[in-house]
Write an enzyme that holds these catalytic residues in place. Structure first.
Site, PDB file in Angstrom:
ATOM      1  N   ARG A 104      21.542  78.210 -27.092  1.00  0.00           N
ATOM      2  CA  ARG A 104      22.049  77.193 -27.931  1.00  0.00           C
ATOM      3  C   ARG A 104      21.264  76.005 -28.240  1.00  0.00           C
ATOM      4  O   ARG A 104      21.153  75.466 -27.163  1.00  0.00           O
ATOM      5  CB  ARG A 104      23.632  77.358 -28.122  1.00  0.00           C
ATOM      6  CG  ARG A 104      24.418  78.442 -28.678  1.00  0.00           C
ATOM      7  CD  ARG A 104      25.985  77.994 -28.528  1.00  0.00           C
ATOM      8  NE  ARG A 104      26.181  77.729 -27.193  1.00  0.00           N
ATOM      9  CZ  ARG A 104      26.565  76.504 -26.510  1.00  0.00           C
ATOM     10  NH1 ARG A 104      26.337  75.553 -27.173  1.00  0.00           N
ATOM     11  NH2 ARG A 104      27.109  76.747 -25.077  1.00  0.00           N
TER      12      ARG A 104
ATOM     13  N   TYR B  54      18.873  83.400 -31.967  1.00  0.00           N
ATOM     14  CA  TYR B  54      19.610  83.443 -30.849  1.00  0.00           C
ATOM     15  C   TYR B  54      20.947  83.576 -31.120  1.00  0.00           C
ATOM     16  O   TYR B  54      21.506  82.791 -32.009  1.00  0.00           O
ATOM     17  CB  TYR B  54      19.200  82.372 -29.603  1.00  0.00           C
ATOM     18  CG  TYR B  54      20.295  82.280 -28.717  1.00  0.00           C
ATOM     19  CD1 TYR B  54      20.386  83.124 -27.712  1.00  0.00           C
ATOM     20  CD2 TYR B  54      21.370  81.119 -28.855  1.00  0.00           C
ATOM     21  CE1 TYR B  54      21.217  83.280 -26.502  1.00  0.00           C
ATOM     22  CE2 TYR B  54      22.431  81.470 -27.704  1.00  0.00           C
ATOM     23  CZ  TYR B  54      22.156  82.256 -26.673  1.00  0.00           C
ATOM     24  OH  TYR B  54      23.335  82.357 -25.832  1.00  0.00           O
ATOM     25  N   GLY B  55      21.749  84.162 -30.291  1.00  0.00           N
ATOM     26  CA  GLY B  55      23.069  84.449 -30.298  1.00  0.00           C
ATOM     27  C   GLY B  55      24.006  83.228 -31.025  1.00  0.00           C
ATOM     28  O   GLY B  55      24.425  83.464 -32.108  1.00  0.00           O
TER      29      GLY B  55
ATOM     30  N   ALA C 287      28.961  79.752 -19.659  1.00  0.00           N
ATOM     31  CA  ALA C 287      28.378  80.170 -18.429  1.00  0.00           C
ATOM     32  C   ALA C 287      29.089  79.532 -17.027  1.00  0.00           C
ATOM     33  O   ALA C 287      28.498  79.251 -16.052  1.00  0.00           O
ATOM     34  CB  ALA C 287      26.826  80.025 -18.154  1.00  0.00           C
TER      35      ALA C 287
ATOM     36  N   LYS D   7      34.386  82.611 -17.727  1.00  0.00           N
ATOM     37  CA  LYS D   7      35.369  83.263 -18.436  1.00  0.00           C
ATOM     38  C   LYS D   7      35.292  84.750 -18.482  1.00  0.00           C
ATOM     39  O   LYS D   7      36.482  85.384 -18.057  1.00  0.00           O
ATOM     40  CB  LYS D   7      35.312  82.819 -19.871  1.00  0.00           C
ATOM     41  CG  LYS D   7      35.741  81.233 -20.141  1.00  0.00           C
ATOM     42  CD  LYS D   7      35.507  80.780 -21.586  1.00  0.00           C
ATOM     43  CE  LYS D   7      34.233  81.129 -22.070  1.00  0.00           C
ATOM     44  NZ  LYS D   7      33.108  80.296 -21.622  1.00  0.00           N
ATOM     45  N   THR D   8      34.062  85.194 -18.673  1.00  0.00           N
ATOM     46  CA  THR D   8      34.001  86.871 -18.908  1.00  0.00           C
ATOM     47  C   THR D   8      34.549  87.495 -17.520  1.00  0.00           C
ATOM     48  O   THR D   8      35.016  88.390 -17.380  1.00  0.00           O
ATOM     49  CB  THR D   8      32.532  87.151 -19.319  1.00  0.00           C
ATOM     50  OG1 THR D   8      32.010  86.487 -20.422  1.00  0.00           O
ATOM     51  CG2 THR D   8      32.417  88.635 -19.328  1.00  0.00           C
ATOM     52  N   ASN D   9      33.843  86.792 -16.346  1.00  0.00           N
ATOM     53  CA  ASN D   9      34.313  87.349 -15.062  1.00  0.00           C
ATOM     54  C   ASN D   9      35.663  87.382 -14.900  1.00  0.00           C
ATOM     55  O   ASN D   9      36.396  88.292 -14.007  1.00  0.00           O
ATOM     56  CB  ASN D   9      33.439  86.649 -14.237  1.00  0.00           C
ATOM     57  CG  ASN D   9      31.859  87.208 -13.977  1.00  0.00           C
ATOM     58  OD1 ASN D   9      31.634  87.985 -13.215  1.00  0.00           O
ATOM     59  ND2 ASN D   9      31.167  86.776 -14.860  1.00  0.00           N
TER      60      ASN D   9
ATOM     61  N   SER E  20      19.725  85.141 -20.172  1.00  0.00           N
ATOM     62  CA  SER E  20      19.730  86.770 -20.765  1.00  0.00           C
ATOM     63  C   SER E  20      21.110  87.035 -21.021  1.00  0.00           C
ATOM     64  O   SER E  20      22.063  86.835 -20.210  1.00  0.00           O
ATOM     65  CB  SER E  20      18.857  87.588 -19.882  1.00  0.00           C
ATOM     66  OG  SER E  20      19.528  87.429 -18.555  1.00  0.00           O
TER      67      SER E  20
ATOM     68  N   ARG F 150      32.742  73.707 -13.725  1.00  0.00           N
ATOM     69  CA  ARG F 150      31.693  73.933 -12.561  1.00  0.00           C
ATOM     70  C   ARG F 150      31.489  72.799 -12.185  1.00  0.00           C
ATOM     71  O   ARG F 150      30.634  71.950 -12.656  1.00  0.00           O
ATOM     72  CB  ARG F 150      30.661  74.458 -13.183  1.00  0.00           C
ATOM     73  CG  ARG F 150      29.257  75.046 -12.346  1.00  0.00           C
ATOM     74  CD  ARG F 150      27.968  75.469 -13.067  1.00  0.00           C
ATOM     75  NE  ARG F 150      28.211  76.762 -13.543  1.00  0.00           N
ATOM     76  CZ  ARG F 150      28.191  77.895 -12.715  1.00  0.00           C
ATOM     77  NH1 ARG F 150      27.467  77.975 -11.648  1.00  0.00           N
ATOM     78  NH2 ARG F 150      28.129  79.068 -13.317  1.00  0.00           N
TER      79      ARG F 150
ATOM     80  N   GLY G 143      36.451  88.769  -7.631  1.00  0.00           N
ATOM     81  CA  GLY G 143      37.811  89.272  -7.399  1.00  0.00           C
ATOM     82  C   GLY G 143      38.895  88.552  -6.525  1.00  0.00           C
ATOM     83  O   GLY G 143      40.152  89.020  -6.766  1.00  0.00           O
TER      84      GLY G 143
HETATM   85  P1  GTP Z   1      29.751  82.104 -22.077  1.00  0.00           P
HETATM   86  O1  GTP Z   1      29.768  83.694 -22.199  1.00  0.00           O
HETATM   87  O2  GTP Z   1      28.398  81.466 -21.818  1.00  0.00           O
HETATM   88  O3  GTP Z   1      30.753  81.324 -22.576  1.00  0.00           O
HETATM   89  O4  GTP Z   1      30.206  82.309 -20.161  1.00  0.00           O
HETATM   90  P2  GTP Z   1      31.440  82.457 -19.351  1.00  0.00           P
HETATM   91  O5  GTP Z   1      32.238  81.354 -19.220  1.00  0.00           O
HETATM   92  O6  GTP Z   1      32.156  83.857 -19.884  1.00  0.00           O
HETATM   93  O7  GTP Z   1      30.663  82.966 -18.053  1.00  0.00           O
HETATM   94  P3  GTP Z   1      30.470  84.236 -17.157  1.00  0.00           P
HETATM   95  O8  GTP Z   1      31.878  84.832 -16.631  1.00  0.00           O
HETATM   96  O9  GTP Z   1      29.536  84.957 -17.968  1.00  0.00           O
HETATM   97  O10 GTP Z   1      29.667  83.605 -15.915  1.00  0.00           O
HETATM   98  C1  GTP Z   1      28.542  82.743 -15.751  1.00  0.00           C
HETATM   99  C2  GTP Z   1      27.914  82.561 -14.273  1.00  0.00           C
HETATM  100  O11 GTP Z   1      29.028  82.411 -13.492  1.00  0.00           O
HETATM  101  C3  GTP Z   1      27.715  84.301 -14.006  1.00  0.00           C
HETATM  102  O12 GTP Z   1      26.181  84.244 -13.542  1.00  0.00           O
HETATM  103  C4  GTP Z   1      28.610  84.667 -13.197  1.00  0.00           C
HETATM  104  O13 GTP Z   1      27.993  85.438 -12.125  1.00  0.00           O
HETATM  105  C5  GTP Z   1      29.032  83.132 -12.596  1.00  0.00           C
HETATM  106  N1  GTP Z   1      30.537  83.214 -11.993  1.00  0.00           N
HETATM  107  C6  GTP Z   1      31.403  83.579 -12.737  1.00  0.00           C
HETATM  108  N2  GTP Z   1      32.641  83.704 -11.963  1.00  0.00           N
HETATM  109  C7  GTP Z   1      32.299  83.343 -10.980  1.00  0.00           C
HETATM  110  C8  GTP Z   1      32.961  82.821  -9.538  1.00  0.00           C
HETATM  111  O14 GTP Z   1      34.282  83.252  -9.494  1.00  0.00           O
HETATM  112  N3  GTP Z   1      32.202  82.264  -8.741  1.00  0.00           N
HETATM  113  C9  GTP Z   1      31.028  82.161  -8.598  1.00  0.00           C
HETATM  114  N4  GTP Z   1      30.409  81.535  -7.639  1.00  0.00           N
HETATM  115  N5  GTP Z   1      30.199  82.493  -9.808  1.00  0.00           N
HETATM  116  C10 GTP Z   1      31.043  82.957 -10.865  1.00  0.00           C
HETATM  117  C1  SPV Z   2      28.228  80.443 -25.047  1.00  0.00           C
HETATM  118  O1  SPV Z   2      27.277  79.665 -24.775  1.00  0.00           O
HETATM  119  O2  SPV Z   2      29.434  79.752 -24.791  1.00  0.00           O
HETATM  120  C2  SPV Z   2      28.276  81.652 -25.372  1.00  0.00           C
HETATM  121  C3  SPV Z   2      27.131  82.368 -25.796  1.00  0.00           C
HETATM  122  O3  SPV Z   2      29.374  82.335 -25.254  1.00  0.00           O
HETATM  123  S1  SPV Z   2      26.686  81.715 -27.432  1.00  0.00           S
HETATM  124  O4  SPV Z   2      27.140  82.995 -28.332  1.00  0.00           O
HETATM  125  O5  SPV Z   2      25.051  81.892 -27.628  1.00  0.00           O
HETATM  126  O6  SPV Z   2      27.307  80.795 -27.844  1.00  0.00           O
HETATM  127 MN    MN Z   3      31.048  80.964 -24.735  1.00  0.00          MN
END
Ligand code: GTP
Ligand code: SPV
Ligand code: MN
Length: 599
Positions: free
Chosen positions: A70, A198-199, A250, A253-255, A370, A402, A496
Site C-alpha cells: 500500500r 497492488y492488493g 502485518a 491478526k491472521t495468525n 508477499s 508490534r 499457538g
Molecule cells: P495484515 O494482513 O497486513 O493486516 O496483517 P496481519 O495482522 O493479519 O498479520 P499476520 O497474522 O499475517 O502476521 C504478520 C507477520 O507477523 C507474519 O510474518 C507472522 O508470521 C508474524 N506473526 C504473527 N503472529 C505472531 C506471533 O505471535 N509472534 C511472532 N513472533 N510473530 C508473529
Molecule cells: C494490510 O496492509 O493491512 C492488509 C493488506 O491487510 S492490504 O489489503 O494490501 O491492505
Molecule cells: Mn490488514
C-alpha cells in the site's frame, strides 16, 4: 442477470466512455467464469500455473516491482473540507480530485477489457451487509475479487433496483508511481484508484470500501468498521467466546484468528470468523455484534509455516493465488519461514530472477509483503457463524501492537473509556505492508491510521458513544507479542502459545483470572498464563509483564503531542484518561519511593 440495475448500467456506460476499454465484461461469479478468467490470465502472462499435484488450481502472480505494498502517501480522503478528513489523512478537495483523476482515467483502459465486478460485503440478507461494484481493467484484481468477496449475481440480487452501492473505479493505467492515486469520496460512496495493481490499493472492496468508506458510513449510521480479526474460542466445556482484535498491518491478526492451541491447551478450539475486517453493531440485547464482510484472506506469506500457522497452510494447499513469492524449479511456492529442500538449484525470486537461497547477499526470495489470496471456507477451522446474518456477540476487544520495548505482552483496560483510550494511543513499528521505512514506531490508533475515512478525533468520539449504547460492553485489552531480549530475539513464543493470553482474556471476561493493578491497566501474573513451563527466564518475564514507569511517563508526553495535532477536537473523555494515567503514574512513583524509604 437479465435486466441490469439501471444505475449500475448507467455508471458502467459513463465509465466506459471515459476509459475506453476494448470491451466490457460483466462478471456473474460462477465457477465456470472463474476458470475462464484464470485461463485468460495465464494466456496473458498475468498468472503462472503452479505444480498441479502440490498446489492444485493455484497460481503465482508477480506484480510490478514498484507496486508491492500500500502507498499511503498516494491515498486521499476527499471530503468537502480538510477538517472532515483530519490531520492524519491526506486530503484533496473532491472537485480537484475528480478533475485530476478524470484526466488520468481518460482512455486509461484502452486495449484492455473492463470487468464489471458486483460484490456483496457481508452475509446475504444481513442488516450489516452492503453492495459495491468495482470496475477494473486488471484481470488479476477481478480474479482476486472472486475469492475475497461474495461476487457476481448474488450482489446484484441483493441490490435489486436500488442505487445505493459503492462505486469502485480502478485502472492499472500506466502503473506510474508518480501519478498513483487512491481517492475516497465518502459522501459520494465513491472510490477512484489509478496506477496501482497492488492488493490494498486495487482490491477496492477491502481497505477502501470496507474500512475507509464504511468507517464514515458507520459514523453516520451508528456502527463501526474496524481493522479487526474475529475469532470464536471454544473452551473444553463447549462454550464459545467471541473476540475481535485490531493489530496494525502485518502484526498478527491472521495468525491469531485461526491459531491452533499448543498441545497442553488442546481442549480449546479456535473458530475463525475473519482475519482483517470487522463491521460491528449494537444488538437488541445491548451487546456488540460483529461480522466479517469479506469472503477470503489476503494474508502475509513470509513467516507462514506448519509450525506457526498449520491452519493457514491447509487453507492455501489448493485453489489459491500467490503474489510475489519465490518459486522452486518444480513450480512450487516458497517464502522466508518455510524449510528449504536439500537441493536449492533452479529457484526464482519474487521478481522471477534466478536466485540462490544459500547466497547470503542474494536478498530475499519472497518479497517481505508477499501474500496469498484464499477463500475463508477453505480454512479447516472456519466458523459456521461466518455466514450468519446476525453476526457474533463480542466479549473482548484487543488493540495490539508490534513493540520491541516498553509495552507489556498483555494488559486489560479498567473500563470502556480507558479501553478506547488504549485504542486511541496505540503505536506500533511499521512493517512491509506499506511502502516506506519499516521498524519505525508510529501512532496507529485502533490500527486504523491508514484506514479511517474521517477525522480521527471524531472517530474516538464515535467509539465512546458506541460504548454508551452497550449494556454489556466488551472488555478491552492491549497485546504485544513482539518484546525482544538484549539479543533482539522475541521473548514470547507467540502463535499457538498465544492461547495462554486468550484464555486469560476469557477468564477476565467471566470474573476470573489472576491480575495485578498497575497505572496502565491490569496485568496477568506468570501463573495466570501457566507461564512457568515456557522456559522464559526471570529477566524475560520481567520484560514481558512489568511496567517501566519512567518509560510510560515519557510515552504519556508523546501521547499529548499526538492529541495536540487535532487542535482541540479530541473528546474530553480521552484527555481525561490521559490525565488520569499521568496521575496514576505519579502516585505510583510516590508509592514506590515510600516503599524504598528507610523505615
Ligand atoms: P495484515 O494482513 O497486513 O493486516 O496483517 P496481519 O495482522 O493479519 O498479520 P499476520 O497474522 O499475517 O502476521 C504478520 C507477520 O507477523 C507474519 O510474518 C507472522 O508470521 C508474524 N506473526 C504473527 N503472529 C505472531 C506471533 O505471535 N509472534 C511472532 N513472533 N510473530 C508473529
Ligand atoms: C494490510 O496492509 O493491512 C492488509 C493488506 O491487510 S492490504 O489489503 O494490501 O491492505
Ligand atoms: Mn490488514
Amino acid at each position: 442477470m437479465d435486466v441490469p440495475n439501471p444505475s449500475v448500467l448507467q455508471w458502467v456506460n459513463e465509465t466506459a466512455r471515459l476509459t475506453q476499454p476494448k470491451e466490457v465484461v460483466w462478471l456473474d461469479g460462477s465457477e465456470e467464469e472463474y476458470r475462464r478468467l484464470q485461463a485468460e490470465a495465464v494466456q496473458g502472462g498475468h498468472l503462472i500455473p503452479l505444480n498441479r499435484e502440490k498446489h492444485p488450481d493455484s497460481y503465482l502472480h508477480r506484480s510490478d516491482p514498484s507496486d508491492v505494498a500500500r502507498t499511503e502517501h498516494c491515498t486521499y480522503i476527499c471530503t468537502p473540507t480538510k477538517d472532515e478528513a483530519g490531520p492524519t489523512n491526506n486530503w484533496i478537495a473532491p472537485e480537484e480530485a475528480y478533475a485530476t483523476l478524470g484526466k488520468l482515467f481518460q482512455g486509461a483502459m484502452r486495449g484492455r477489457a473492463m470487468y464489471v465486478v458486483p460484490f456483496l460485503m457481508g452475509p446475504k440478507g444481513s442488516p450489516f451487509s452492503r453492495v459495491g461494484v468495482q470496475l477494473t481493467d486488471s484481470i488479476y484484481v477481478a480474479i482476486n475479487m472472486r475469492i475475497m468477496t461474495r461476487m457476481g449475481s448474488v450482489a446484484l440480487e441483493e441490490l435489486g433496483s436500488s442505487d445505493r452501492f459503492v462505486r469502485c473505479l480502478h485502472s492499472l493505467g500506466t502503473l506510474d508511481p508518480k501519478h498513483r492515486y487512491i481517492c475516497h469520496f465518502p459522501q459520494d460512496r465513491t472510490i477512484w484508484s489509478i496506477n496501482s495493481g497492488y492488493g490494498g490499493n486495487a482490491l477496492l472492496s477491502k481497505k477502501c470500501f470496507a474500512l475507509r468508506v464504511a468507517s464514515w458510513l458507520g459514523e453516520q449510521e451508528g456502527w463501526l468498521a474496524e481493522h479487526m480479526f474475529i475469532m470464536g474460542v471454544e473452551d473444553p466445556a463447549g462454550k464459545v467466546t467471541y473476540i475481535a482484535g485490531a493489530l496494525p498491518s502485518a502484526c498478527g491478526k491472521t495468525n491469531l484468528a485461526m491459531l491452533r492451541p499448543s498441545a497442553k491447551f488442546n481442549g480449546y478450539r479456535v473458530w475463525c470468523v475473519g482475519d482483517d475486517i470487522a463491521w460491528l453493531r449494537v444488538g437488541k440485547d445491548g451487546r456488540l455484534y460483529a461480522i466479517n464482510p469479506e469472503a477470503g484472506f489476503f494474508g502475509v506469506a513470509p513467516g507462514t509455516s506448519m509450525k506457526t500457522n498449520p491452519n493457514m497452510m491447509e487453507t492455501i494447499s489448493r485453489n489459491s493465488l500467490f503474489t510475489n513469492v519465490a518459486m522452486g524449479p518444480d513450480q512450487t511456492v516458497w517464502w522466508e519461514g518455510l524449510d528449504l529442500p536439500a537441493d536449492t538449484s533452479g529457484f526464482l525470486d519474487w521478481q522471477g530472477r534466478p536466485w540462490d537461497p544459500k547466497d547470503k547477499d542474494g536478498g530475499k526470495g519472497a518479497h517481505p509483503n508477499s501474500r496469498f489470496t484464499t477463500p475463508v471456507k477453505q480454512c479447516p477451522v472456519y466458523s459456521p457463524k461466518w455466514d450468519d446474518p446476525e453476526g457474533v456477540p463480542i466479549s473482548a476487544i484487543l488493540f495490539g501492537c508490534r513493540r520491541s520495548a516498553l509495552v507489556p505482552m498483555i494488559y486489560e483496560a479498567f473500563n470502556w473509556a480507558h479501553g478506547v483510550f488504549l485504542g486511541a494511543t496505540l503505536a506500533s513499528e511499521t512493517t512491509a505492508a506499506a511502502t516506506g521505512a519499516t521498524g519505525v514506531v508510529r501512532r496507529d490508533p485502533m490500527a486504523m491510521l491508514p484506514f479511517c475515512g474521517y477525522n480521527m478525533a471524531d472517530y474516538f468520539g464515535h467509539w465512546l458513544r458506541m460504548g454508551q449504547r452497550l449494556t454489556q460492553p466488551p472488555k478491552i485489552f492491549r497485546v504485544n507479542w513482539f518484546r525482544v531480549d538484549e539479543r533482539g530475539k522475541f521473548i514470547w513464543p507467540g502463535f499457538g502459545e498465544n492461547i495462554r493470553a486468550i484464555r486469560w482474556i476469557i477468564d477476565r471476561c467471566t470474573g476470573r483470572g489472576e491480575a495485578r493493578r498497575t497505572p496502565i491497566g491490569y496485568l496477568p501474573t506468570v501463573s495466570a498464563l501457566e507461564g512457568e513451563e515456557l522456559g522464559i527466564s526471570k529477566e524475560g518475564w520481567r520484560t514481558l509483564l512489568s511496567v517501566d514507569r519512567e518509560g510510560w511517563v515519557e510515552a504519556a508526553k508523546r501521547q499529548s503531542e499526538f492529541f495536540d495535532k487535532f487542535g482541540g477536537r479530541i473528546p474530553p473523555e480521552i484527555l481525561d484518561e490521559q490525565k488520569a494515567l499521568m496521575e496514576r503514574l505519579k502516585a505510583w512513583q510516590e508509592e514506590e519511593e515510600e516503599l524504598a524509604a528507610p523505615r
